[in-house]
Write a protein that holds these residues in place. Structure first.
Motif, PDB file in Angstrom:
ATOM      1  N   VAL A  38       0.847  -1.193   0.000  1.00 15.26           N
ATOM      2  CA  VAL A  38       0.000   0.000   0.000  1.00 15.26           C
ATOM      3  C   VAL A  38       0.886   1.249   0.000  1.00 15.26           C
ATOM      4  CG1 VAL A  38      -1.722   1.290   1.327  1.00 15.26           C
ATOM      5  CG2 VAL A  38      -1.861  -1.203   1.188  1.00 15.26           C
ATOM      6  N   GLY A  39       0.638   2.136  -0.937  1.00 17.03           N
ATOM      7  CA  GLY A  39       1.452   3.342  -1.042  1.00 17.03           C
ATOM      8  C   GLY A  39       0.833   4.550  -0.374  1.00 17.03           C
ATOM      9  N   TRP A  40      -0.496   4.576  -0.285  1.00 18.54           N
ATOM     10  CA  TRP A  40      -1.182   5.770   0.213  1.00 18.54           C
ATOM     11  C   TRP A  40      -2.439   5.416   0.993  1.00 18.54           C
ATOM     12  CZ3 TRP A  40       0.059   4.494  -4.747  1.00 18.54           C
ATOM     13  CH2 TRP A  40       1.085   5.215  -5.357  1.00 18.54           C
ATOM     14  N   HIS A  41      -2.687   6.192   2.041  1.00 22.56           N
ATOM     15  CA  HIS A  41      -4.006   6.233   2.688  1.00 22.56           C
ATOM     16  C   HIS A  41      -4.525   7.644   2.458  1.00 22.56           C
ATOM     17  CE1 HIS A  41      -2.686   3.219   6.091  1.00 22.56           C
ATOM     18  NE2 HIS A  41      -2.744   2.642   4.909  1.00 22.56           N
ATOM     19  N   ARG A  61      -2.576   6.870  -9.816  1.00 21.82           N
ATOM     20  CA  ARG A  61      -1.297   6.406  -9.270  1.00 21.82           C
ATOM     21  C   ARG A  61      -1.337   4.959  -8.749  1.00 21.82           C
ATOM     22  NH1 ARG A  61      -1.324  10.707  -4.183  1.00 21.82           N
ATOM     23  NH2 ARG A  61      -3.028   9.763  -3.025  1.00 21.82           N
ATOM     24  N   GLU A 196      21.284   2.293  13.955  1.00 20.77           N
ATOM     25  CA  GLU A 196      21.390   2.300  12.491  1.00 20.77           C
ATOM     26  C   GLU A 196      22.839   2.340  12.023  1.00 20.77           C
ATOM     27  OE1 GLU A 196      19.971   5.482  10.012  1.00 20.77           O
ATOM     28  OE2 GLU A 196      19.208   4.068   8.527  1.00 20.77           O
ATOM     29  N   GLU A 197      23.723   2.974  12.806  1.00 23.81           N
ATOM     30  CA  GLU A 197      25.125   3.039  12.399  1.00 23.81           C
ATOM     31  C   GLU A 197      25.736   1.661  12.190  1.00 23.81           C
ATOM     32  OE1 GLU A 197      27.640   5.603  14.813  1.00 23.81           O
ATOM     33  OE2 GLU A 197      26.495   7.327  14.060  1.00 23.81           O
ATOM     34  N   THR A 203      20.086  -0.700   5.698  1.00 24.51           N
ATOM     35  CA  THR A 203      18.963   0.235   5.698  1.00 24.51           C
ATOM     36  C   THR A 203      18.995   1.162   4.488  1.00 24.51           C
ATOM     37  OG1 THR A 203      20.167   1.768   7.131  1.00 24.51           O
ATOM     38  CG2 THR A 203      18.715   0.198   8.216  1.00 24.51           C
ATOM     39  N   ARG A 205      18.206   2.599   0.960  1.00 21.85           N
ATOM     40  CA  ARG A 205      16.889   2.562   0.326  1.00 21.85           C
ATOM     41  C   ARG A 205      16.729   1.444  -0.702  1.00 21.85           C
ATOM     42  NH1 ARG A 205      16.161   8.877  -1.096  1.00 21.85           N
ATOM     43  NH2 ARG A 205      16.883   9.567   0.936  1.00 21.85           N
ATOM     44  N   ARG A 223      12.431  -3.661  10.789  1.00 22.47           N
ATOM     45  CA  ARG A 223      11.489  -4.451  10.018  1.00 22.47           C
ATOM     46  C   ARG A 223      12.159  -4.900   8.733  1.00 22.47           C
ATOM     47  NH1 ARG A 223       8.741  -1.106   7.940  1.00 22.47           N
ATOM     48  NH2 ARG A 223       9.604   0.691   8.985  1.00 22.47           N
TER      49      ARG A 223
ATOM     50  N   SER B  12       6.313   4.431   6.080  1.00 23.14           N
ATOM     51  CA  SER B  12       5.881   3.125   5.586  1.00 23.14           C
ATOM     52  C   SER B  12       5.288   2.282   6.700  1.00 23.14           C
ATOM     53  CB  SER B  12       7.059   2.378   4.960  1.00 23.14           C
ATOM     54  OG  SER B  12       7.498   3.062   3.818  1.00 23.14           O
ATOM     55  N   THR B  43      -1.763   9.740   3.932  1.00 24.57           N
ATOM     56  CA  THR B  43      -0.628   9.010   4.502  1.00 24.57           C
ATOM     57  C   THR B  43       0.173   8.454   3.343  1.00 24.57           C
ATOM     58  OG1 THR B  43      -2.001   8.389   6.379  1.00 24.57           O
ATOM     59  CG2 THR B  43       0.035   7.174   6.091  1.00 24.57           C
ATOM     60  N   VAL B  44       1.490   8.637   3.398  1.00 24.79           N
ATOM     61  CA  VAL B  44       2.311   8.211   2.273  1.00 24.79           C
ATOM     62  C   VAL B  44       3.527   7.436   2.782  1.00 24.79           C
ATOM     63  CG1 VAL B  44       3.502  10.458   2.210  1.00 24.79           C
ATOM     64  CG2 VAL B  44       3.461   9.029   0.147  1.00 24.79           C
ATOM     65  N   ALA B  45       3.956   6.456   1.995  1.00 23.17           N
ATOM     66  CA  ALA B  45       5.094   5.603   2.362  1.00 23.17           C
ATOM     67  C   ALA B  45       6.407   6.387   2.250  1.00 23.17           C
ATOM     68  CB  ALA B  45       5.123   4.372   1.448  1.00 23.17           C
ATOM     69  N   VAL B  54       2.692  13.818  -3.389  1.00 27.23           N
ATOM     70  CA  VAL B  54       1.643  14.027  -2.390  1.00 27.23           C
ATOM     71  C   VAL B  54       1.680  15.472  -1.872  1.00 27.23           C
ATOM     72  CG1 VAL B  54       1.118  13.473   0.038  1.00 27.23           C
ATOM     73  CG2 VAL B  54       1.221  11.644  -1.672  1.00 27.23           C
ATOM     74  N   ILE B  57       0.155  17.759  -4.623  1.00 30.35           N
ATOM     75  CA  ILE B  57      -1.316  17.708  -4.651  1.00 30.35           C
ATOM     76  C   ILE B  57      -1.887  18.522  -3.495  1.00 30.35           C
ATOM     77  CG2 ILE B  57      -3.300  16.177  -4.320  1.00 30.35           C
ATOM     78  CD1 ILE B  57      -1.598  13.980  -5.778  1.00 30.35           C
ATOM     79  N   PRO B  73      16.982  11.169  11.799  1.00 34.99           N
ATOM     80  CA  PRO B  73      18.322  11.224  11.220  1.00 34.99           C
ATOM     81  C   PRO B  73      18.617  10.072  10.263  1.00 34.99           C
ATOM     82  CG  PRO B  73      18.431  10.286  13.415  1.00 34.99           C
ATOM     83  CD  PRO B  73      16.966  10.534  13.122  1.00 34.99           C
ATOM     84  N   THR B  74      17.676   9.162  10.039  1.00 33.46           N
ATOM     85  CA  THR B  74      18.032   7.962   9.286  1.00 33.46           C
ATOM     86  C   THR B  74      17.701   8.103   7.800  1.00 33.46           C
ATOM     87  OG1 THR B  74      15.941   6.843   9.719  1.00 33.46           O
ATOM     88  CG2 THR B  74      17.696   6.520  11.336  1.00 33.46           C
ATOM     89  N   GLN B  75      18.123   7.106   7.031  1.00 38.66           N
ATOM     90  CA  GLN B  75      18.042   7.213   5.570  1.00 38.66           C
ATOM     91  C   GLN B  75      16.630   7.189   5.027  1.00 38.66           C
ATOM     92  OE1 GLN B  75      21.330   5.156   3.366  1.00 38.66           O
ATOM     93  NE2 GLN B  75      21.606   4.126   5.310  1.00 38.66           N
ATOM     94  N   ASP B  76      15.684   6.659   5.825  1.00 30.32           N
ATOM     95  CA  ASP B  76      14.304   6.668   5.339  1.00 30.32           C
ATOM     96  C   ASP B  76      13.551   7.921   5.796  1.00 30.32           C
ATOM     97  OD1 ASP B  76      14.023   5.969   7.958  1.00 30.32           O
ATOM     98  OD2 ASP B  76      13.043   4.052   7.601  1.00 30.32           O
ATOM     99  N   LEU B  78      12.734  11.381   4.804  1.00 32.59           N
ATOM    100  CA  LEU B  78      12.852  12.058   3.505  1.00 32.59           C
ATOM    101  C   LEU B  78      12.151  13.414   3.438  1.00 32.59           C
ATOM    102  CD1 LEU B  78      11.943   8.856   1.492  1.00 32.59           C
ATOM    103  CD2 LEU B  78      14.237   9.800   1.813  1.00 32.59           C
ATOM    104  N   GLU B  81      14.205  16.539   2.247  1.00 27.92           N
ATOM    105  CA  GLU B  81      14.564  16.436   0.828  1.00 27.92           C
ATOM    106  C   GLU B  81      13.331  16.619  -0.072  1.00 27.92           C
ATOM    107  OE1 GLU B  81      16.883  12.911   0.429  1.00 27.92           O
ATOM    108  OE2 GLU B  81      17.022  13.107  -1.762  1.00 27.92           O
ATOM    109  N   GLU B 114      27.283  11.615  14.209  1.00 34.98           N
ATOM    110  CA  GLU B 114      27.405  12.437  12.992  1.00 34.98           C
ATOM    111  C   GLU B 114      26.136  12.412  12.138  1.00 34.98           C
ATOM    112  OE1 GLU B 114      29.244  14.788  11.321  1.00 34.98           O
ATOM    113  OE2 GLU B 114      29.941  14.951  13.396  1.00 34.98           O
ATOM    114  N   ARG B 115      25.420  11.280  12.202  1.00 37.92           N
ATOM    115  CA  ARG B 115      24.212  11.140  11.382  1.00 37.92           C
ATOM    116  C   ARG B 115      23.175  12.222  11.673  1.00 37.92           C
ATOM    117  NH1 ARG B 115      24.219   7.936   8.086  1.00 37.92           N
ATOM    118  NH2 ARG B 115      22.115   8.586   7.497  1.00 37.92           N
ATOM    119  N   ASN B 116      23.127  12.682  12.931  1.00 38.79           N
ATOM    120  CA  ASN B 116      22.107  13.659  13.300  1.00 38.79           C
ATOM    121  C   ASN B 116      22.359  15.030  12.672  1.00 38.79           C
ATOM    122  OD1 ASN B 116      21.827  11.489  15.406  1.00 38.79           O
ATOM    123  ND2 ASN B 116      20.099  12.807  15.933  1.00 38.79           N
TER     124      ASN B 116
END
Lengths: 416, 416
Positions: A38-41, A61, A196-197, A203, A205, A223, B12, B43-45, B54, B57, B73-76, B78, B81, B114-116
């Motif tokens: 699922v991409g969107w709610h 989409r 995460e380090e 992790t 993408r 996860r 996600s 809600t978006v992944a 999103v 729109i 601070p993690t790669q997911d 976004l 950006e 450093e990630r933060n």
């Protein structure tokens, strides 16, 4: 190519915040079970133009749209009309559905209200979906190559309609194909970025299978999400990644899926046939409460003392007044004396203790709000650990309760 | 002209159904309080392109967009950006925010990962929003005439940032018109239908102002919702309905808005300058934990004993072994003896106690799962009450904790 699904919840009671939308989560979980991501709610108010526009965006989409709500007989139920507008077709009356709606009223011994007649209207080209548990039939239609299932908002009706009517239609589309399998690994004892380090290569993408990291009240969860043709293939993708994570994180990992620290603690106590008691100051009973939430806790948990007042620490736990005067209640010697005193008093094998400053008042430069100590006494000795938490009073308390449980877990699992 | 707001939740873990999105509801309620109507929740992944689309729109259809999540601070994470891409600008490093993030780590006595550092990056033209409770600053920016506030997903950080930083900025935009005012009245001690039977003329759908009734873990709440040009007009609609409800429900009503039983109990203890202690069996520490969740609880709450094991009931609370043998732990005499013993042991004015069967095992025809007793001892005597709850183990425990607190509340408020 479009591959993902979108879930749309319709109703001003949702966008206004009056009610909480639980359907999107439920449907997302069901779709994951059959390999559809699922991409969107999207949640939209009871407004015809807004509904049509939201449906249009979704059909562009997504490959599949599941929607709930707006199928009732009242004037703010707009889903049928919005679907017709989306497809650019008229609404037509379906005799068969009408007969079923009337029969539902008869079975319940109620007369048929004329306004329920609108529930037998469907966009031209749409297929009515029978509703075994209520009056509103669902709607199944394909618009611009996107499959749409509209279901009622009543939870029992929606759940039954999804399982018996919608899921088979979705599977027949041949989307997704295969399964999405998730493995959740739970950790405690380090921050999110510190965890995460150790896993930056996983992790990323573009890593397959996908590895996500989330934090919830100081518990870090990883996860691993695998998309594969079948369960076995998904497990084959997950297994080596899981092994790598377990090796790198060591005893930061305490459990899997929805497992909580107190479950692990009780399991370890049972394995070793050891009893536990609690001596709580800052957590005010929460360590005991988390443990006793588990069925069967009484076998290994004898009880606890909430020593909120310093007098109770001295009187019931036998903490020497001198220690309290010299070091203050929030200190390693006092939290250790609490654990030792509690163990003696409760006649248990282990005792765990907590002390600290939850705020909002009472902090000093040397002992700021969020500074906490946890202690553990066992037949061979006693130790304590400290931590500095951010967050609100209740967050500091719940995180400290977890810290105390984690101290017991580490002791029991290292003792092997 | 665009007038409505949109709320976007990013992650996600939400679209997959792993976690439930509660932020959209919370923010919708806050916006209603200042007269801003919400048209959409999205809600978006964690996917960059999907995020940008999103956001695009939302900025086209809404006058205001509040978003949560994706600022970690993690790669997911976004959001920063995606906002930069939306506005077609670069991300730049903000020295001031960076200093604040580092200071947060220093205050907590932890080294800076450093990630933060990425949390100090902002789209050109955006304004950083300070975060008093965590490391992730928020982002405030205007894109195509739409105001955007991005906030962290951690509930305590988001709530504080909205109230202190975002709400003033939103008010300054001059959106909205009229106000939606809600009055919430909380009751305990009767079932939902028993409460509604006293109010059937008010809960009719066409009643103005609207009166709704909801139940949450045995607490019954009535919500009076008035839409009016201003606060004064809304209050004038609400006041007479509120008065009727209070008269009809009497001491079933314990508080207003988000007030909980333990807050009322602590306020009454403070008014009367009385101290309290707890003796818990079935609730396993939860009564104490609910009380100590309140700031300043230490003034009137001395402590508690979690007497999970019968040996502890006899040893620490002085419950005569004979009572335990004759009546069993789940009985009026034992729960009263627990309260009396606790009061003596803890040297408090009042002591409240709990005993019962939470399940899943251990029920008998005479003493079924869900049967509970609560007791109260005060300088002049002791009493107990029983109740039969439905529900799971954790529901029986939390409802019994509320029953115990309600017993203290009724004693203190009737004593006036």
């Amino acid at each position: 190519m479009k591959t993902k699904a979108e879930i749309i919840s319709i109703g001003s009671e949702l966008t206004s915040g009056q009610n909480l939308d639980a359907h999107s989560q439920w449907l997302s979980r069901r779709l994951a079970e059959i390999g559809i991501s699922v991409g969107w709610h999207t949640t939209v108010a009871d407004d015809l133009d807004a509904n049509v526009e939201v449906f249009r965006i979704a059909t562009r989409r997504a490959a599949l749209v599941l929607m709930t709500g707006g199928l009732g007989p009242t004037q703010d139920d707009l889903t049928r009309e919005a679907l017709a507008k989306l497809a650019g077709v008229e609404l037509v009356f379906d005799e068969h559905s009408f007969a079923e709606i009337k029969a539902m009223f008869t079975r319940r011994g109620r007369s048929f209200p004329e306004r329920n007649r609108v529930q037998a209207l469907f966009p031209v080209g749409a297929e009515p979906i029978p509703n075994a548990n209520g009056t509103a039939p669902g709607v199944w239609m394909i618009v611009d190559g996107c499959a749409i299932a509209a279901m009622p908002g009543v939870p029992s009706e929606m759940h039954a309609m999804y399982e018996t009517q919608v899921k088979p239609r979705v599977l027949a589309l041949g989307h997704g194909g295969g399964v999405l399998v998730q493995r959740k690994i739970n950790c405690f004892g380090a921050g999110e970025s510190a965890v995460e380090e150790k896993l930056l290569d996983l992790t990323r993408r573009d890593h397959v299978p996908e590895v996500g990291i989330t934090v919830s009240d100081a518990t870090i969860s990883l996860r691993i999400l695998a998309h594969a043709p079948d369960q076995a293939a998904a497990q084959a993708l997950i297994a080596p990644v899981e092994k790598t994570i377990l090796t790198r994180l060591g005893d930061l990992v305490y459990g899997f899926e929805e497992e909580e620290l107190q479950e692990v603690v009780l399991r370890l106590l049972a394995e070793k046939r050891l009893t536990l008691a609690t001596a709580e100051s800052i957590t005010g009973g929460q360590v005991a409460q988390r443990i006793t939430r588990q069925p069967g806790a009484s076998r290994w948990f004898r009880g606890g003392i909430v020593a909120y007042d310093n007098g109770i620490k001295a009187d019931l736990l036998g903490v020497p007044q001198e220690l309290l005067d010299t070091h203050g209640a929030v200190s390693p010697p006092v939290v250790e004396a609490m654990a030792v005193g509690c163990r003696a008093r409760m006649k248990t094998d282990l005792a765990v203790s907590t002390s600290g400053l939850a705020g909002p008042d009472g902090g000093t430069p040397e002992k700021p709000i969020g500074l906490v100590f946890v202690g553990l006494a066992w037949p061979g000795g006693v130790l304590s650990r400290s931590w500095n938490w951010g967050g609100s009073r209740t967050e500091v308390q719940s995180r400290t309760a977890k810290l105390a449980l984690n101290l017991v877990r580490l002791h029991l699992s290292r003792e092997r």
